[in-house]
Design an enzyme around this catalytic site. Structure first.
Site, short mmCIF file in Angstrom:
data_model
loop_
_atom_site.label_atom_id
_atom_site.label_comp_id
_atom_site.label_asym_id
_atom_site.label_seq_id
_atom_site.Cartn_x
_atom_site.Cartn_y
_atom_site.Cartn_z
N HIS A 88 0.84 -1.20 0.00
CA HIS A 88 0.00 0.00 0.00
C HIS A 88 0.88 1.25 0.00
CE1 HIS A 88 -3.58 2.43 1.34
NE2 HIS A 88 -2.61 3.20 1.80
N GLU A 89 1.81 1.32 0.94
CA GLU A 89 2.66 2.50 1.06
C GLU A 89 3.60 2.64 -0.14
OE1 GLU A 89 2.16 4.93 3.07
OE2 GLU A 89 0.66 3.87 4.25
N HIS A 94 1.94 4.22 -3.15
CA HIS A 94 1.90 5.69 -3.12
C HIS A 94 3.22 6.27 -3.63
CE1 HIS A 94 -1.90 6.08 -1.07
NE2 HIS A 94 -1.49 5.49 0.04
#
Length: 184
Positions: free
Chosen positions: A28-29, A32
């Protein structure tokens, strides 16, 4: 159930959540960071956060201590990771790209849930001694990634949905949105 068996069962259950949490949070991170880089901001790359190394995304309290304490006390799991740094002013098209960077994390959670669901069909090929554990990991991955996606898309800062809301609202509304950055 005797105390030893209880703790053994709790430990076994915890091990079926560790891998799904590590993969979900890390991907997820990193998503980004990769999206921001793709749209012109190398802040995450320069900070060493555009990586699939989970250690770069772990917050000692939010990713380790808080979830462990909550899980042991109540069986409930909640935590957070260190957010990837993004300088929205460095993006090629700040308003549009801010939305795309924000969507990258939850989008990755959807992708991980789909991959986990597809892998679940292969559990029958896992040796019997590990099939139940593998199945539990995959089920937890589906559940966790679905919850992370939905939770992160709530339209409140600092969640990803808050960034999306600020990016798609018209100017007069955008500046009044809680936590919005008028310069973005």
């Amino acid at each position: 159930m005797n105390p030893t068996a209880h703790w053994a069962a709790m430990l076994h259950e915890a091990t079926t959540w560790v891998l799904p949490v590590i993969f979900a949070v890390t991907f997820h991170e990193a998503a980004h960071g990769f999206a921001a880089y793709r749209f012109g901001d190398d802040t995450a790359a320069r900070a060493g956060r555009m990586t699939l190394n989970p250690l770069s995304h772990i917050d000692p309290f939010g990713t380790v201590l808080l979830p462990a304490l909550l899980f042991m006390a109540s069986g409930f799991l909640f935590g957070y990771a260190k957010p990837v740094p993004v300088n929205f002013g460095r993006l090629d098209h700040p308003r549009r790209d801010m939305v795309l960077v924000a969507l990258a994390g939850p989008g990755m959670n959807v992708l991980l849930a789909i991959i986990s669901a597809l892998l679940f069909y292969g559990v029958d090929w896992v040796p019997a001694s590990g099939a139940q554990w593998a199945a539990a990991n995959l089920v937890h991955s589906i559940q966790l990634n679905a919850v992370l996606c939905v939770f992160n898309m709530l339209p409140f800062p600092p969640l990803d949905g808050g960034r999306v809301a600020v990016g798609i609202l018209p100017g007069s509304w955008r500046f009044r949105w809680p936590g919005s950055n008028p310069t973005a």
